[in-house]
Design a protein around this motif. Structure first.
Motif, PDB file in Angstrom:
ATOM      1  N   ASN A 156      -8.671   4.507   0.657  1.00  0.00           N
ATOM      2  CA  ASN A 156      -9.501   3.369   1.200  1.00  0.00           C
ATOM      3  C   ASN A 156     -10.432   4.176   2.536  1.00  0.00           C
ATOM      4  O   ASN A 156     -11.603   3.540   2.595  1.00  0.00           O
ATOM      5  CB  ASN A 156      -8.588   2.400   1.813  1.00  0.00           C
ATOM      6  CG  ASN A 156      -7.708   1.464   0.694  1.00  0.00           C
ATOM      7  OD1 ASN A 156      -8.454   1.326  -0.262  1.00  0.00           O
ATOM      8  ND2 ASN A 156      -6.831   0.671   1.054  1.00  0.00           N
ATOM      9  N   SER A 173      -5.516  -2.110  -2.087  1.00  0.00           N
ATOM     10  CA  SER A 173      -7.060  -2.300  -2.516  1.00  0.00           C
ATOM     11  C   SER A 173      -7.079  -2.253  -4.155  1.00  0.00           C
ATOM     12  O   SER A 173      -6.367  -1.192  -4.572  1.00  0.00           O
ATOM     13  CB  SER A 173      -7.773  -1.079  -2.000  1.00  0.00           C
ATOM     14  OG  SER A 173      -8.939  -0.757  -2.824  1.00  0.00           O
ATOM     15  N   GLN A 182      -8.134  -0.235   6.711  1.00  0.00           N
ATOM     16  CA  GLN A 182      -7.848   0.459   5.411  1.00  0.00           C
ATOM     17  C   GLN A 182      -6.497   0.639   5.156  1.00  0.00           C
ATOM     18  O   GLN A 182      -6.192   0.861   3.868  1.00  0.00           O
ATOM     19  CB  GLN A 182      -8.472   1.875   5.682  1.00  0.00           C
ATOM     20  CG  GLN A 182     -10.027   2.092   5.682  1.00  0.00           C
ATOM     21  CD  GLN A 182     -10.927   1.571   6.850  1.00  0.00           C
ATOM     22  OE1 GLN A 182     -10.257   1.910   7.864  1.00  0.00           O
ATOM     23  NE2 GLN A 182     -11.706   0.667   6.468  1.00  0.00           N
ATOM     24  N   GLU A 231     -14.127   3.900   2.629  1.00  0.00           N
ATOM     25  CA  GLU A 231     -14.885   3.071   3.594  1.00  0.00           C
ATOM     26  C   GLU A 231     -15.451   3.642   4.903  1.00  0.00           C
ATOM     27  O   GLU A 231     -15.946   3.001   5.834  1.00  0.00           O
ATOM     28  CB  GLU A 231     -13.883   1.746   3.560  1.00  0.00           C
ATOM     29  CG  GLU A 231     -13.557   0.938   2.630  1.00  0.00           C
ATOM     30  CD  GLU A 231     -12.454  -0.090   2.683  1.00  0.00           C
ATOM     31  OE1 GLU A 231     -12.016  -0.340   4.036  1.00  0.00           O
ATOM     32  OE2 GLU A 231     -12.251  -0.638   1.769  1.00  0.00           O
ATOM     33  N   SER A 275      -3.100   5.232  -1.275  1.00  0.00           N
ATOM     34  CA  SER A 275      -3.991   4.085  -1.234  1.00  0.00           C
ATOM     35  C   SER A 275      -4.682   4.116  -0.054  1.00  0.00           C
ATOM     36  O   SER A 275      -5.977   3.724   0.029  1.00  0.00           O
ATOM     37  CB  SER A 275      -3.458   2.711  -1.508  1.00  0.00           C
ATOM     38  OG  SER A 275      -2.627   2.273  -0.726  1.00  0.00           O
ATOM     39  N   TYR A 299       0.768  -1.083  -0.038  1.00  0.00           N
ATOM     40  CA  TYR A 299       0.043  -0.113  -0.081  1.00  0.00           C
ATOM     41  C   TYR A 299       0.918   1.255   0.086  1.00  0.00           C
ATOM     42  O   TYR A 299       1.963   1.069   0.240  1.00  0.00           O
ATOM     43  CB  TYR A 299      -1.110   0.022   1.107  1.00  0.00           C
ATOM     44  CG  TYR A 299       0.050  -0.269   2.490  1.00  0.00           C
ATOM     45  CD1 TYR A 299       0.473   0.719   3.385  1.00  0.00           C
ATOM     46  CD2 TYR A 299      -0.016  -1.497   3.174  1.00  0.00           C
ATOM     47  CE1 TYR A 299       1.142   0.600   4.365  1.00  0.00           C
ATOM     48  CE2 TYR A 299       0.470  -1.517   4.260  1.00  0.00           C
ATOM     49  CZ  TYR A 299       1.257  -0.573   4.980  1.00  0.00           C
ATOM     50  OH  TYR A 299       1.864  -0.657   6.118  1.00  0.00           O
TER      51      TYR A 299
END
Length: 241
Positions: free
Chosen positions: A146, A190, A186, A150, A142, A138
């Motif tokens: 995320n 992703s 998170q 989320e 990112s 990540y």
């Protein structure tokens, strides 16, 4: 662009040495008239000016075509944004990187800007250049994306902490932020974030950008960092157009 800058210097020197010309003209018409006078006095720069303006025009057409091609991507709600304007008068696309010191300074100025100008919206186009060779799955970008997707209620806190870190983020600094903001879930790879960031990077390259930060306003690219007072002047000019 180098020729255009050289010409600007030459014209500025000519203007300063010509007492009959008002170098502080306020209107566009006045400026055009003064340039015409300068060109009559210095015909030796006409050819280089014509070539430079022709090249600049072609470059701008290329930028417009590229932005048109990426329009759907740029307006995607997957990008995080600053400001609450549902129908903003001006959208600033902020090409930024959480590991870039000047990006962090510009991001702070943009936060101040949207607080002062509720009709302005800032869309973050994350381009984590300094993490393209990271060994982690990540990146800071990112992670932020995320959280935006989320846990949007936690984004402001994560964003602020990502900006406050001096120097480049590490695994430890990101884990610390995730722990303090309860966003550990998170801090993962992703596919959605990866795809968005890949397109961001491709757009960055297609626009011919060489670094971050950069801003895009009404199809115009403004590279580099601007302090708040200069940023405000640019925004007011864009709003007036």
């Amino acid at each position: 662009m180098k020729k255009l800058k050289a010409l600007a210097v030459a014209l500025s020197f000519a203007a300063l040495s010509t007492a009959s010309i008002n170098v502080y003209a306020e209107t566009q018409e006045q400026k055009i008239a003064e340039i015409q006078q300068l060109l009559k006095k210095h015909p030796e720069v006409v050819d280089s000016l014509h070539q430079s303006l022709t090249s600049y025009s072609a470059q701008q057409l290329g930028v417009k075509a590229t932005l048109d091609n990426y329009n759907e991507h740029m307006i995607s709600p997957a990008h995080s944004f600053l400001g609450q304007a549902d129908n903003p008068e001006l959208v600033i696309y902020n090409v930024t990187d959480y590991n870039c010191p000047f990006c962090k300074k510009l991001d702070v100025a943009l936060e101040e800007l949207v607080a002062e100008y509720p009709n302005v919206k800032v869309v973050n186009i994350y381009t984590p250049l300094k993490e393209r060779t990271t060994s982690l799955d990540y990146t800071t970008a990112s992670f932020a994306l995320n959280v935006w997707k989320e846990a949007p209620e936690k984004f402001a806190s994560v964003h602020e902490m990502l900006l406050k870190k001096r120097g480049k983020h590490t695994k430890a600094s990101l884990e610390s932020i995730a722990y303090e903001t309860d966003t550990n879930y998170q801090l993962v790879q992703s596919n959605d974030a990866d795809r968005l960031l890949a397109t961001n990077y491709q757009m960055f390259m297609d626009l011919g950008l060489r670094g971050t930060p950069a801003m895009i306003m009404n199809g115009e690219i403004i590279p580099g960092y601007l302090p708040y007072d200069e940023l405000e002047q640019v925004v007011e000019k864009q709003l007036a157009n």
